[in-house]
Design a protein around this motif. Structure first.
Motif, PDB file in Angstrom:
ATOM      1  N   ASN A   5       0.962  -1.230   0.016  1.00  0.00           N
ATOM      2  CA  ASN A   5       0.002   0.063  -0.037  1.00  0.00           C
ATOM      3  C   ASN A   5       0.948   1.280  -0.085  1.00  0.00           C
ATOM      4  O   ASN A   5       0.638   2.181  -0.635  1.00  0.00           O
ATOM      5  N   ALA A   6       1.912   1.005   0.844  1.00  0.00           N
ATOM      6  CA  ALA A   6       2.730   2.344   0.834  1.00  0.00           C
ATOM      7  C   ALA A   6       3.691   2.537  -0.448  1.00  0.00           C
ATOM      8  O   ALA A   6       3.862   3.821  -0.957  1.00  0.00           O
ATOM      9  N   VAL A   7       4.117   1.498  -0.928  1.00  0.00           N
ATOM     10  CA  VAL A   7       4.756   1.614  -2.345  1.00  0.00           C
ATOM     11  C   VAL A   7       4.067   1.916  -3.670  1.00  0.00           C
ATOM     12  O   VAL A   7       4.656   2.656  -4.310  1.00  0.00           O
ATOM     13  N   ARG A   8       2.588   1.864  -3.480  1.00  0.00           N
ATOM     14  CA  ARG A   8       1.953   2.337  -4.476  1.00  0.00           C
ATOM     15  C   ARG A   8       1.963   3.679  -4.730  1.00  0.00           C
ATOM     16  O   ARG A   8       1.435   4.373  -5.772  1.00  0.00           O
ATOM     17  N   ILE A   9       2.177   4.497  -3.706  1.00  0.00           N
ATOM     18  CA  ILE A   9       2.138   5.950  -3.906  1.00  0.00           C
ATOM     19  C   ILE A   9       2.953   6.588  -5.091  1.00  0.00           C
ATOM     20  O   ILE A   9       2.554   7.458  -5.786  1.00  0.00           O
ATOM     21  N   GLN A  10       4.177   5.776  -5.258  1.00  0.00           N
ATOM     22  CA  GLN A  10       5.054   6.392  -6.333  1.00  0.00           C
ATOM     23  C   GLN A  10       4.480   6.110  -7.616  1.00  0.00           C
ATOM     24  O   GLN A  10       4.935   6.737  -8.739  1.00  0.00           O
ATOM     25  N   GLN A  11       3.698   5.231  -7.765  1.00  0.00           N
ATOM     26  CA  GLN A  11       2.895   4.862  -9.179  1.00  0.00           C
ATOM     27  C   GLN A  11       1.745   5.662  -9.434  1.00  0.00           C
ATOM     28  O   GLN A  11       1.255   5.649 -10.327  1.00  0.00           O
ATOM     29  N   MET A  12       1.160   6.182  -8.356  1.00  0.00           N
ATOM     30  CA  MET A  12      -0.146   7.024  -8.535  1.00  0.00           C
ATOM     31  C   MET A  12       0.360   8.325  -9.576  1.00  0.00           C
ATOM     32  O   MET A  12       1.299   9.045  -9.525  1.00  0.00           O
ATOM     33  N   LYS A  13      -0.992   8.684 -10.241  1.00  0.00           N
ATOM     34  CA  LYS A  13      -1.146   9.668 -10.830  1.00  0.00           C
ATOM     35  C   LYS A  13      -1.920  10.981 -10.425  1.00  0.00           C
ATOM     36  O   LYS A  13      -3.035  10.591  -9.814  1.00  0.00           O
TER      37      LYS A  13
END
Length: 666
Positions: free
Chosen positions: A657-665
């Motif tokens: 859940n934390a790692v997905r921040i960098q993939q968000m637009k």
């Protein structure tokens, strides 16, 4: 895994060092970018992620657990105690040697309240009551969780560094008509370097070629190429796209904007958010409480239950210990903030610490400078009006004195007038803060600046010029008003949309400027800014910001000039426009916008809120699941299998859940 693996501070060094020893000896974990020292005194720097084969002890133990489970539950083959010990003890040591070693070393220092000691007690206890497979499984899955956690942390840190660490190792410099390939640090200021098509610029400088097109995405987050003309600034980190270009170096390698950004990124990891600090303190209190509760789960029923069986209640206490491990919290939370910093970097925004991500979530007022922040800061002279003075000489005097200033308005005057003629003597030029310049040109006392400058020296002027809508530079020669130049600036393309977006977030907008009130009002009206104040000296801006803070406002100040540095430092969040901004403001600021776009202010606020949301999702997930399984474990419903799956599973879910921040637009 402890917070200290990501952020080192004086309170966490011992934990970091112990963890480093575990990582080094197994080659299964990854260090932070900074070198640190193990308990045994050996220093270990950053390492590349190890391959799967380097994890053979852990993978072997996992294989043993899987095979034994298949034999027991698939084929219903049961082994006697001796055979189980022969099989499971080696597997346990392969999976848990480093954990046991660290628990022992910390216990020698009377440090019992840590995850290593917790897992050691839980698994050895499982062996003591004959639950061999469960004891091994707890250690195996705990170690696998640690492996994934460390990998996620390592990747997060590496991805942020990769966004910015793009400095080339060598550069072509022209010396005595020949090209020499040297290290960027060996190039002196004013030397000329050549950049081939597809090559990265190594140093900040001024373009000597007629024009060149650069990819600036690494610095600004913008994918659109930027075409520079002769004389314009070129920064380290840009990529030359189409032709061989020459650049005259204007800053040493260590002083380039890119080098300073890299230093800021390293410093950012040392600044923790309030949430991180709370979780660090919470874990130190939480772990001993859990140990006490586990002891009570085992001991208290003895006094209240007639058919008390020590083995059964010990098992429940062990379940309690396993599920209570705080890994999910202490890893996923800083990792979430790391993700927020990484997402901001991708969008051309540099946060100098995760604490400022939290600050941006509370901002309810944004105070902005005008020139260079909301306007392009690219001025052009519109007209020249003389007062009984030769117009050409007036322009020459204005250009001569303004040539000693780096202000965008001064540069516009110099650009309009052309080079100062040879033979012109320029002496004793001084800046009068917030007013303009004074000096001696060809023996004449010259003042150039705003009308406040003339008032300061008691020089009468035509007050009709106060109604001019554009910025003006008023001149006085030998104590007499000589005329003025009008200069117009252009509003940035995204400024109006940025203000509208802030209003949608219920954020008050305020503009502070040293320019005259009529110009400030015009810009405020065009952009829809709530409040606008002009004719301000640097100390007046400080007073305005102080007054807003006294009203209870959580404010961000956005500026780019040297005179903005004091208010940038005073604001809850100081934001600098990093492309054209002064070094003093960039160094003082908490957040740097690399492409000078006002719309990035809103982006920074959104990233702060997104990061905080995901961090609290992780806190709720971890605490919720742990509380449920703790209750089930104490009640004898949950087993060690469920405890370890819940613990490791929650940790991995929180990390993902934390790692997905960098993939968000956004």
């Amino acid at each position: 895994m402890k917070v200290s693996n990501i952020h080192k501070d004086c309170c966490a060094n011992e934990e970091t060092n112990a963890k480093a020893a575990m990582q080094h000896s197994n080659a299964a974990h990854h260090h932070t970018a900074d070198a640190h020292s193990d308990d045994d005194g050996h220093d270990h720097g950053a390492e590349e992620p190890a391959g799967w084969l380097s994890h053979w002890p852990l993978l072997t133990a996992l294989g043993v657990v899987v095979v034994m489970m298949v034999l027991e539950y698939g084929f219903h083959i049961n082994f006697n105690t001796l055979v189980q010990l022969i099989i499971f003890v080696p597997a346990y040591l392969l999976a848990g040697y480093n954990v046991l070693n660290l628990a022992f070393r910390k216990a020698l220092r009377l440090d019992f309240f840590n995850e290593f000691f917790l897992m050691s007690v839980a698994t050895i206890g499982a062996f003591a009551i004959g639950s061999y497979s469960e004891g091994v499984a707890v250690m195996v899955f705990y170690s696998i969780g640690e492996w994934f956690q460390d990998t996620a942390v390592s990747n997060a840190k590496r991805s942020i560094k990769a966004l910015l660490d793009i400095r080339p190792d060598a550069v072509d410099v022209i010396r005595e008509g020949k090209i020499h390939r040297v290290a960027p640090a060996g190039v002196a200021i004013d030397e000329v370097i050549q950049i081939k098509p597809g090559e990265k610029v190594a140093l900040d400088g001024e373009l000597l070629s007629d024009k060149a097109t650069f990819n600036t995405a690494a610095l600004t987050g913008e994918s659109r190429p930027d075409t520079k003309k002769k004389g314009e600034q070129v920064l380290a980190g840009m990529i030359n796209l189409n032709q061989l270009s020459s650049v005259q170096v204007k800053a040493a390698f260590k002083d380039s904007k890119l080098s300073k950004i890299l230093e800021m990124v390293q410093d950012a990891t040392a600044r923790k958010s309030q949430t991180q600090l709370f979780i660090s303190r919470f874990a130190k209190i939480y772990t001993p409480i859990v140990f006490l509760l586990a002891v009570l789960v085992v001991a208290l029923p003895y006094f209240f239950i007639a058919d008390y069986v020590f083995k059964d209640w010990l098992y429940r206490g062990l379940v309690f210990l396993v599920i209570s491990c705080p890994c999910a919290l202490v890893v996923s939370i800083p990792l979430g903030y790391f993700g927020g910093i990484g997402l901001a970097s991708k969008n051309g925004i540099l946060f100098k610490g995760s604490n400022f991500l939290d600050v941006m979530t509370k901002v309810n007022a944004v105070v902005m400078d005008k020139t260079g922040t909301l306007t392009r800061g690219v001025f052009e002279v519109q007209k020249v009006v003389s007062n009984g003075f030769d117009e050409k000489e007036l322009v020459m005097l204005a250009s001569a004195i303004e040539s000693k200033s780096t202000h965008p308005i001064a540069q516009a005057v110099v650009s309009y007038a052309g080079d100062v003629p040879s033979g012109v003597t320029i002496e004793n030029v001084e800046e009068v803060a917030g007013h303009g310049l004074k000096g001696t040109i060809n023996g004449k006392a010259v003042l150039a600046g705003n009308t406040k400058l003339l008032k300061k020296f008691s020089i009468a002027y035509d007050h009709k010029i106060d109604a001019e809508a554009d910025t003006i530079v008023v001149l006085a020669v030998d104590g007499k008003y000589a005329g003025y130049l009008t200069i117009a600036d252009e509003i940035k393309a995204d400024a109006k949309q940025a203000i509208a977006d802030m209003h949608r977030l219920n954020i008050e907008t305020v503009m502070l400027s040293g320019d005259k009130q009529s110009v400030v009002d015009k810009v405020a009206r065009l952009l829809g800014i709530d409040k606008a104040f002009g004719n301000l000296l640097p100390e007046d801006k400080v007073a305005k910001v102080t007054a807003l803070k006294k009203q209870g406002k959580h404010l961000a100040f956005v500026g780019d000039g040297v005179n903005d540095a004091p208010v940038v430092a005073l604001a809850d969040a100081g934001i600098a426009m990093g492309g054209l901004g002064s070094d003093a403001t960039i160094e003082t600021a908490d957040i740097v916008i690399q492409n000078d776009q006002p719309s990035k202010i809103v982006t920074a606020i959104k990233i702060g809120k997104l990061t905080r949301s995901i961090v609290w999702q992780n806190i709720a997930l971890a605490m919720g699941v742990k509380l449920i399984v703790l209750i089930l474990g104490a009640g004898g419903v949950a087993t060690l299998w469920e405890a370890v799956i819940a613990d490791v599973g929650v940790a991995l879910l929180a990390i993902l859940n934390a790692v997905r921040i960098q993939q968000m637009k956004l």
